[in-house]
Write an enzyme that holds these catalytic residues in place. Sequence first.
Site, short mmCIF file in Angstrom:
data_model
loop_
_atom_site.label_atom_id
_atom_site.label_comp_id
_atom_site.label_asym_id
_atom_site.label_seq_id
_atom_site.Cartn_x
_atom_site.Cartn_y
_atom_site.Cartn_z
N LYS A 177 0.86 -1.19 0.00
CA LYS A 177 0.00 0.00 0.00
C LYS A 177 0.90 1.24 0.00
O LYS A 177 1.59 1.53 0.97
CB LYS A 177 -0.89 0.02 1.25
N GLU A 252 9.97 2.63 10.54
CA GLU A 252 10.89 3.74 10.30
C GLU A 252 10.08 5.01 10.43
O GLU A 252 9.22 5.29 9.59
CB GLU A 252 11.46 3.68 8.88
N CYS A 286 12.82 12.28 6.80
CA CYS A 286 12.92 11.95 8.23
C CYS A 286 14.35 12.14 8.72
O CYS A 286 14.59 12.22 9.91
CB CYS A 286 12.39 10.57 8.51
N GLU A 387 8.68 17.43 14.85
CA GLU A 387 9.11 17.22 13.46
C GLU A 387 8.24 18.09 12.55
O GLU A 387 7.05 17.83 12.37
CB GLU A 387 8.99 15.75 13.07
C1 UN1 Z 1 13.00 9.07 5.01
O1 UN1 Z 1 12.84 10.29 4.94
O2 UN1 Z 1 12.06 8.33 5.34
O3 UN1 Z 1 19.44 8.76 3.49
C2 UN1 Z 1 14.28 8.39 4.66
C3 UN1 Z 1 18.54 9.60 3.48
C4 UN1 Z 1 17.32 9.35 2.66
C5 UN1 Z 1 16.36 8.53 3.42
C6 UN1 Z 1 15.30 9.30 4.07
N1 UN1 Z 1 17.69 8.66 1.46
O4 UN1 Z 1 18.62 10.59 4.13
#
Ligand code: UN1
Length: 497
Positions: A177, A252, A286, A387
Site C-alpha cells: 500500500k 521507520e 525523516c 518534526e
Molecule cells: C525518510 O525520509 O524516510 O538517506 C528516509 C537519506 C534518505 C532517506 C530518508 N535517502 O537521508
Amino acid sequence: MSQLLLKPELVIGGEHRMSSDGSTFEVRNPATKELLANVPKGTSDDVKAAIDFAQSVYSNWSETPAPQRAEILYRVGEIIRKEQNELAEILTLEEGKAFPEALAEIVEGYDTVMYIAADGRRMWSYVSPSEQKDKACMVIRRPLGIVGVITPWNFPFSIPLWKIPPALIAGNTVVFKPASNTPLIAMKIVEIFERAGLPKGVLNFVTGPGSQVGEAMLNDKRLKMISFTGESITGHKIAEANAIFLRKQILELGGKNPIIVANDADLDVAVPAILYASYSNCGQKCTAGSRIIVEEKIHDKFVERFVKGADALAVGNGMNPGVQIGPLITEEARAKIEKYVDIGKKEGAKMLCGGSRYDDNERSKGHFFKPTVFVDAANDMRISQDEIFGPVACVIKARNVDEAIEIANDTRYGLSSAIYTRDLKNAFKSLSKIESGIGYVNQGTTGAEVHLPFGGVKDSGFGREAGEIAIENYTEKKAVFIDYSYERRPWYFGESG
Ligand code: UN1
C-alpha cells in the site's frame, strides 16, 4: 507530461482493476496543482482479495529456488536503470523534488534491487557444533509468509524498494500500500516487477487511504509482518495493532536530527552540506538536519553564511533546470509549516529568512515555501522538538561540544545525527554518545547508503532496514538438529521404553 503516466489501478492476483466500489481519489502535481490522475480508492474487500491471492501463490513462490527469484530482481534492476529518466520525471511530477534529486532516488532504488538480488545466492546462515557426537546442528532460514508494505510519499520509489525486494528474495509474498500522494510512481514499481516476470499474485498493490486500506491490512492476521515507514504517531498505532497478533514489524518513523558544528569546523565544507541536509526535498525527509547546534565561538559566522545560503537556494518547479528545491507535498503540509513559523516567532526564536510563501506567478501555482532559518532557538521550544517536515531549520547555540551532545540527545527522536569537526576526540565522542541509528562525521544527516543498516532509536522507530539486516528482517531462523548416530541416546528416562 501525463502521457508518461500509467493508468493507476489496483493489482490483485495479477489482475489490474478499479476498487470494488468504483471510488477514486485525485493525485495532483504539487508544483502546479494540475490533476495527474484519478486513482482507485481500495476497500477492505480489495485488501482481503489481495491477501487471498498472496496466500494462494505463497507455497509456489517460497519453494522457488532463491537464485531463480533473484533472476527476476536483476531484470527489475535492468529496467530501472534503462528507464531512470522517465521514472525520475514521474517522481518529480508527483512528489515535487528537483529532478536531479529524483534521479538520485531512482538510482538508489536500482542499487538496492541489485544489492538484494545478490542475496539470492547469499542468504547464508550457519552450521554449529553439537553437544553430542554424530549430530549436526544448523540454522536455516524460512520466509515469514505474507508481508504488508506501507510506504510514505517523500521517498516513494526508494523506500518501497528497501522493503519489497528483500521480502521477495526471501520467499515471502507481498501486499503493498503506497502513500496516497504518490501512487503513480508506486504503480510503476509494480509494473516493472510484472515486466520482469514476477508470477501473478506475488506482489499485490492496493492504493487508498490508511484509514481504509491500512486498517484492513493491520486487521488481517494472515499478514505476518508489517514493514512501515511514515509518521511516528502512525507507527505507534501500527505497533499496537501488531501487538494483538504478535506480528513482526519494522517501523521507520520521524526525526528531529541534530547537526553539531564545532568551533574547528571548516565552514566552506559545512555550510553547503548542512543547507542540503536541511532543505533538500524541501525538508521533507525523516533524516533532515533540522536542529543545527553550533559552538559559541563559530556561531555568528556560521549563521551569517547559513542564512545567506538558505536565502539563495533556487526554489521552483523541480522539472526546471537549476532548481534545487521543489514545493511542499500538499496545501495542508504548507499550512502546517506556516503554523510552526508562527509558533517559532511566539516562542521567541528569531527568524532570519524565509517564513512565507512566494507571490510570483509561477510559484503561487504550487505549494512553495521559502527556506526558513530560526536562530536563538532554545532546545525546549516546539520548533526545536516537533518534526516540522518542511524547509525550517533551527540554530541552537551551545557552550561546547559536550553541551551540544546533551542538546542533541534532548529529543524524543533518534534517527540521524552529524558533527562537523576536525577533532577526532569530539567526532568519536559524538558517535558514541548521541542516541541515533545513523551518525555522520563531516557530512549532513542525510544520504544513507543502501548496503548499511538504516533506522532509528527512541520515537524514530524500531528495527533497521537495508544492508545485510534486510534478509534478517524478512526471514525466520529455524534451528535444526540431525542425529546421524542412529543410536539410542541416554535420555532422562534411562533405558525405559
Ligand atoms: C525518510 O525520509 O524516510 O538517506 C528516509 C537519506 C534518505 C532517506 C530518508 N535517502 O537521508
